[in-house]
Design a protein around this motif. Structure first.
Motif, mmCIF file in Angstrom:
data_model
loop_
_atom_site.group_PDB
_atom_site.id
_atom_site.type_symbol
_atom_site.label_atom_id
_atom_site.label_comp_id
_atom_site.label_asym_id
_atom_site.label_seq_id
_atom_site.Cartn_x
_atom_site.Cartn_y
_atom_site.Cartn_z
ATOM 1 N N GLY A 8 -1.251 14.072 7.059
ATOM 2 C CA GLY A 8 -2.333 13.962 8.129
ATOM 3 C C GLY A 8 -1.899 12.836 9.145
ATOM 4 N N ARG A 9 -0.829 12.206 9.266
ATOM 5 C CA ARG A 9 -0.466 11.183 9.995
ATOM 6 C C ARG A 9 0.497 11.840 11.333
ATOM 7 N NH1 ARG A 9 3.193 7.398 6.548
ATOM 8 N NH2 ARG A 9 3.886 9.312 5.651
ATOM 9 N N THR A 10 0.389 11.075 12.385
ATOM 10 C CA THR A 10 1.215 11.407 13.693
ATOM 11 C C THR A 10 2.927 10.875 13.183
ATOM 12 O OG1 THR A 10 1.100 9.592 14.532
ATOM 13 C CG2 THR A 10 -0.727 11.141 14.949
ATOM 14 N N LEU A 11 3.544 11.726 13.993
ATOM 15 C CA LEU A 11 4.940 10.906 13.874
ATOM 16 C C LEU A 11 5.239 9.608 14.193
ATOM 17 C CD1 LEU A 11 7.080 13.997 15.578
ATOM 18 C CD2 LEU A 11 6.883 13.398 13.041
ATOM 19 N N ASP A 12 4.385 8.894 15.046
ATOM 20 C CA ASP A 12 4.335 7.357 15.506
ATOM 21 C C ASP A 12 3.841 6.768 14.156
ATOM 22 O OD1 ASP A 12 5.584 7.804 17.716
ATOM 23 O OD2 ASP A 12 3.675 7.695 18.766
ATOM 24 N N THR A 31 -1.860 19.627 17.337
ATOM 25 C CA THR A 31 -2.836 18.247 16.782
ATOM 26 C C THR A 31 -1.850 17.068 16.786
ATOM 27 O OG1 THR A 31 -2.483 18.615 14.441
ATOM 28 C CG2 THR A 31 -4.566 19.590 15.643
ATOM 29 N N GLY A 32 -0.374 17.531 16.477
ATOM 30 C CA GLY A 32 0.611 16.291 16.248
ATOM 31 C C GLY A 32 0.251 15.603 14.785
ATOM 32 N N PHE A 33 -0.432 16.184 13.840
ATOM 33 C CA PHE A 33 -0.536 15.940 12.588
ATOM 34 C C PHE A 33 0.494 16.431 11.661
ATOM 35 C CE2 PHE A 33 -5.428 15.661 13.926
ATOM 36 C CZ PHE A 33 -5.031 14.356 14.759
ATOM 37 N N MET A 61 0.964 -1.114 0.041
ATOM 38 C CA MET A 61 -0.108 -0.105 0.006
ATOM 39 C C MET A 61 0.804 1.182 0.122
ATOM 40 S SD MET A 61 -3.229 0.751 2.382
ATOM 41 C CE MET A 61 -3.877 -0.751 2.294
ATOM 42 N N LYS A 62 0.382 2.222 -0.827
ATOM 43 C CA LYS A 62 1.399 3.329 -1.142
ATOM 44 C C LYS A 62 1.436 4.426 0.183
ATOM 45 C CE LYS A 62 2.338 6.975 -4.304
ATOM 46 N NZ LYS A 62 2.224 7.732 -5.416
ATOM 47 N N SER A 63 2.482 4.995 0.497
ATOM 48 C CA SER A 63 2.312 5.928 1.558
ATOM 49 C C SER A 63 1.714 7.069 1.203
ATOM 50 C CB SER A 63 3.833 6.237 1.939
ATOM 51 O OG SER A 63 3.900 7.384 2.762
ATOM 52 N N PRO A 64 0.825 7.620 2.080
ATOM 53 C CA PRO A 64 0.221 9.117 1.813
ATOM 54 C C PRO A 64 1.199 10.335 1.731
ATOM 55 C CG PRO A 64 -0.276 8.631 4.185
ATOM 56 C CD PRO A 64 0.572 7.455 3.471
ATOM 57 N N CYS A 65 2.373 10.071 2.033
ATOM 58 C CA CYS A 65 3.416 11.106 2.109
ATOM 59 C C CYS A 65 3.514 11.872 0.649
ATOM 60 C CB CYS A 65 4.736 10.627 2.319
ATOM 61 S SG CYS A 65 6.070 11.934 2.378
ATOM 62 N N ASN A 66 3.357 13.263 0.776
ATOM 63 C CA ASN A 66 3.446 13.939 -0.359
ATOM 64 C C ASN A 66 4.641 15.021 -0.314
ATOM 65 O OD1 ASN A 66 2.556 15.868 1.492
ATOM 66 N ND2 ASN A 66 0.737 16.279 0.383
ATOM 67 N N GLN A 67 5.479 14.800 0.363
ATOM 68 C CA GLN A 67 6.706 15.463 0.560
ATOM 69 C C GLN A 67 6.585 16.777 1.130
ATOM 70 O OE1 GLN A 67 9.613 13.720 0.096
ATOM 71 N NE2 GLN A 67 8.289 12.121 -0.453
ATOM 72 N N VAL A 68 5.492 17.183 1.887
ATOM 73 C CA VAL A 68 5.069 18.278 2.518
ATOM 74 C C VAL A 68 5.235 17.884 4.063
ATOM 75 C CG1 VAL A 68 3.246 20.342 3.114
ATOM 76 C CG2 VAL A 68 3.825 19.217 0.838
ATOM 77 N N SER A 100 -7.778 5.904 6.896
ATOM 78 C CA SER A 100 -9.087 6.150 6.997
ATOM 79 C C SER A 100 -9.208 7.265 7.806
ATOM 80 C CB SER A 100 -9.829 4.883 7.539
ATOM 81 O OG SER A 100 -9.533 4.759 8.755
ATOM 82 N N MET A 101 -8.395 7.519 8.708
ATOM 83 C CA MET A 101 -8.545 8.653 9.688
ATOM 84 C C MET A 101 -7.893 10.112 8.913
ATOM 85 S SD MET A 101 -7.222 7.099 13.274
ATOM 86 C CE MET A 101 -5.576 6.029 12.509
ATOM 87 N N ILE A 102 -7.206 9.976 7.987
ATOM 88 C CA ILE A 102 -6.591 11.096 7.277
ATOM 89 C C ILE A 102 -7.437 12.268 6.973
ATOM 90 C CG2 ILE A 102 -5.247 11.868 5.612
ATOM 91 C CD1 ILE A 102 -3.325 9.430 5.839
ATOM 92 N N PRO A 103 -8.717 11.948 6.175
ATOM 93 C CA PRO A 103 -9.715 12.922 5.725
ATOM 94 C C PRO A 103 -10.032 13.842 6.871
ATOM 95 C CG PRO A 103 -10.087 10.944 4.644
ATOM 96 C CD PRO A 103 -9.069 10.758 5.649
ATOM 97 N N ALA A 104 -10.411 13.242 8.029
ATOM 98 C CA ALA A 104 -11.077 14.002 9.211
ATOM 99 C C ALA A 104 -9.967 14.767 9.829
ATOM 100 C CB ALA A 104 -11.396 13.074 10.221
ATOM 101 N N ARG A 105 -8.542 14.289 9.968
ATOM 102 C CA ARG A 105 -7.703 15.124 10.420
ATOM 103 C C ARG A 105 -7.263 16.476 9.315
ATOM 104 N NH1 ARG A 105 -3.385 10.310 12.072
ATOM 105 N NH2 ARG A 105 -4.527 9.542 13.735
#
Length: 61
Positions: free
Chosen positions: A22-26, A15-17, A1-8, A44-49
């Protein structure tokens, strides 16, 4: 599964996001070792974050 990272890569400290993905450091750290079920849960949590950050989220495959 591809990472959601977009280099930003910048953490919103209240928030820690990451404002890019939209991910946390962990979650970023665990991504490579996570199974697809865990990755799906994170995704699944990313859109709300992103909405909480006032940012749009567009998942590119």
């Amino acid at each position: 599964m591809k990472s959601p990272c977009n280099q930003v890569c910048e953490i919103d400290y209240p928030t820690g996001f990451c404002i890019g993905c939209g991910r946390t450091l962990d979650e970023i750290a665990e991504w490579c070792s996570a199974d697809n079920k865990r990755k799906g849960k994170i995704l699944s949590m990313i859109p709300a974050r992103m909405a909480a950050l006032g940012l749009a989220y567009s998942r590119k495959s």
